[in-house]
Design an enzyme around this catalytic site. Structure first.
Site, PDB file in Angstrom:
ATOM      1  N   SER A 300      40.952 -66.267  46.199  1.00  0.00           N
ATOM      2  CA  SER A 300      39.746 -66.183  45.373  1.00  0.00           C
ATOM      3  C   SER A 300      38.521 -66.602  46.182  1.00  0.00           C
ATOM      4  O   SER A 300      38.590 -66.740  47.408  1.00  0.00           O
ATOM      5  CB  SER A 300      39.914 -67.033  44.111  1.00  0.00           C
ATOM      6  OG  SER A 300      38.871 -66.765  43.199  1.00  0.00           O
ATOM      7  N   LYS A 303      32.350 -67.541  44.732  1.00  0.00           N
ATOM      8  CA  LYS A 303      31.473 -66.748  43.853  1.00  0.00           C
ATOM      9  C   LYS A 303      32.039 -66.615  42.440  1.00  0.00           C
ATOM     10  O   LYS A 303      31.355 -66.152  41.531  1.00  0.00           O
ATOM     11  CB  LYS A 303      31.213 -65.377  44.474  1.00  0.00           C
ATOM     12  CG  LYS A 303      30.374 -65.458  45.747  1.00  0.00           C
ATOM     13  CD  LYS A 303      30.201 -64.110  46.402  1.00  0.00           C
ATOM     14  CE  LYS A 303      29.304 -64.228  47.640  1.00  0.00           C
ATOM     15  NZ  LYS A 303      29.861 -65.099  48.678  1.00  0.00           N
ATOM     16  N   VAL A 343      33.687 -66.544  55.244  1.00  0.00           N
ATOM     17  CA  VAL A 343      34.360 -66.738  56.520  1.00  0.00           C
ATOM     18  C   VAL A 343      33.582 -66.011  57.613  1.00  0.00           C
ATOM     19  O   VAL A 343      33.061 -64.916  57.400  1.00  0.00           O
ATOM     20  CB  VAL A 343      35.823 -66.246  56.494  1.00  0.00           C
ATOM     21  CG1 VAL A 343      36.690 -67.179  55.692  1.00  0.00           C
ATOM     22  CG2 VAL A 343      35.935 -64.834  55.957  1.00  0.00           C
ATOM     23  N   SER A 346      34.182 -61.923  58.841  1.00  0.00           N
ATOM     24  CA  SER A 346      34.818 -61.022  57.890  1.00  0.00           C
ATOM     25  C   SER A 346      33.992 -59.751  57.741  1.00  0.00           C
ATOM     26  O   SER A 346      32.797 -59.721  58.035  1.00  0.00           O
ATOM     27  CB  SER A 346      34.962 -61.706  56.523  1.00  0.00           C
ATOM     28  OG  SER A 346      33.694 -61.922  55.958  1.00  0.00           O
TER      29      SER A 346
END
Length: 508
Positions: A300, A303, A343, A346
């Site tokens: 998850s 956000k 991250v 990404s």
């Protein structure tokens, strides 16, 4: 004995005449015109391994001119006959005396402050410089010259290495059948690499994009030849496809990383968020229950906390689907959620965009001067996901420790300087305003939630109030009916708010 060792090390494989020539020149310290001199920064184990590989592989077209290290006891000593010349700050002098063309930073455990210092020394010396990956990035912990890469922003982020309870992780992954949805994505592919380190019986890569699936399949088969790698081209929105995979392979462990994550794009296509992030998760949960898989780990996002956008609301509902599932009788599957922030590296992250804008000469576009985000490295996030999976008994929402928030404007300035320019001098920073669904800052918990520490320093578990699931299924059914029409953007957002009351889109 020396001659015998040289023969066995250098002549046991088929080599070309050019390679043979390079070997002979290297033995007698005669440098080929094509060989580039390199200074290795770090005279420890890693530096020694890099030096040895360069010496033993003539095809690399490198020769080591010397080492630099801040350990004064090493200066003046020799490694494989090559001197430790000076401290690291003496790089410029070492380059002049050796005429080296490149530097390799061979210290995988560098702290961020020291890395920044070394990068500045290399820039001042005007030399090409590269680095070995951090320990978390290394496959099986082995350093090879093929893994050496350019220094990137992630190296300056300052995240400490993750301590893993490898025995615990090995117990639930070793000799098991594991499926990773979204296995070709940035998180999914790194998860696959980390999982393979724990010797599963087989790993199923479930991915709907054929090129990323092909690439990760090749990479895993090369790095882990003893593990059965099964690439499956499929879509989580198609329940029949999921069922056929489970009938054939009966996976024990599920890592659900497949999701749409692009915030502004999903604001314009909210039905896609429902179909993929919500219905796709529901399909996977239903099949996991049907086949009684052991563990289901949902990836998850922060956000999902007090969501201001469709993406966050859809991921919060995905979390709720798992929480609803633990209420079922005779439950055999442990459902676990892992929530974390952005991250570095990404797909769709801000850094590749900034680098492209810098390459084009600017401007670098930042939405707001005060916008902040939490960042972690992809390998670190995936290692903590595996750790949380080992700890979870079922029903937990784990929150990863994200460290200090990063100001995006400061990040842009760092990247500009890192590229050899000055912000607002050589490269302009332009503030363009928040995008649809974007918040100034992200949160990891809501006001009704609180976290408690676990046995792992970087993982916390969420304690939240019980959710009222009385209207959950009827609302979810209505939401999916609205999404099927594809023209009910506002109605979809209203229904998302009914299911997730803390969802606060600007339009509503």
């Amino acid at each position: 004995r020396v001659l015998t060792r040289i023969i066995f090390e250098q002549f046991t494989e088929n080599i070309s005449f050019q390679d043979l020539k390079e070997i002979i020149l290297n033995i007698f310290k005669i440098r080929s015109k094509n060989s580039r001199g390199v200074i290795i920064i770090g005279a420890g184990d890693c530096g020694e391994k890099i030096c040895r590989e360069i010496r033993e592989d003539a095809s690399l077209k490198y020769h080591v001119d010397g080492f630099l290290d801040d350990d004064l006891s090493k200066i003046g000593r020799k490694i494989h006959g090559i001197s430790v010349l000076d401290k690291i700050e003496g790089l410029s002098h070492a380059i002049k005396s050796t005429e080296s063309k490149e530097a390799i930073i061979a210290i995988p455990s560098l702290k961020v402050e020291k890395m920044r210092q070394i990068v500045n020394i290399c820039r001042e010396a005007d030399i090409i410089f590269k680095t070995v990956p951090s320990m978390g990035e290394l496959i099986n912990g082995k350093v090879t010259i093929n893994l050496i890469r350019d220094v990137e922003y992630r190296d300056l982020l300052g995240r400490d290495p993750v301590d893993l309870e490898k025995e615990k992780i090995g117990q639930y992954l070793g000799k098991k059948k594991v499926i990773v949805t979204g296995g070709g994505g940035s998180i999914g592919r790194e998860l696959c690499k980390q999982i393979c380190k724990f010797n599963p019986e087989k790993i199923i890569l479930f991915e709907r994009a054929e090129t990323p699936l092909y690439e990760i399949d090749l990479e895993l088969k090369k790095d882990f030849p003893d593990i059965e790698i099964l690439p499956i081209l499929g879509d989580i929105q198609n329940k029949d496809e999921i069922e056929s995979v489970f009938k054939k392979y009966a996976p024990d462990i599920i890592f659900h990383a497949a999701a749409y994550k692009h915030v502004p794009m999903l604001e314009h296509h909210p039905w896609k968020a429902v179909e993929n992030n919500i219905t796709g998760t529901e399909n996977l949960v239903d099949v996991a229950l049907q086949f009684q898989s052991e563990k289901f780990v949902l990836i998850s996002t922060d956000k999902a906390v007090n969501p201001a956008n469709v993406m966050g609301a859809s991921k919060r509902i995905a979390e709720m689907i798992l929480q609803h599932s633990i209420l079922k009788k005779d439950l055999k599957t442990s459902f676990i959620t892992v929530r974390f922030g952005n991250v570095i590296g990404s797909a769709g992250s801000v850094i590749p965009l900034f680098k492209q804008q810098i390459k084009q000469g600017g401007p670098v576009t930042v939405t707001h001067p005060d916008i902040i985000r939490y960042f972690m490295l992809i390998p670190e996030a995936c290692q903590l996901i595996l750790q949380a999976g080992a700890m979870g008994k079922g029903g937990e929402i784990y929150v990863l420790e994200m460290g200090r928030p990063v100001n995006i404007s400061d990040m842009a300035k760092d990247l500009i300087r890192f590229s050899g320019f000055e912000p607002d001098g050589d490269i302009e920073i332009k503030y363009i305003g928040l995008r649809p669904g974007e918040k100034l800052y992200e949160e990891l918990i809501t006001k009704d939630e609180f976290v408690v520490p676990t046995s792992h320093a970087k993982i916390m578990v969420l304690n939240s109030e019980n959710i009222n699931f009385e209207k959950f299924n009827p609302f979810l059914k209505e939401l999916k009916q609205l999404a099927a029409d594809q023209n009910n953007n506002e109605e979809i957002k209203h229904m998302l708010k009914k299911i997730v009351p803390e969802y606060q889109p600007k339009e509503l």
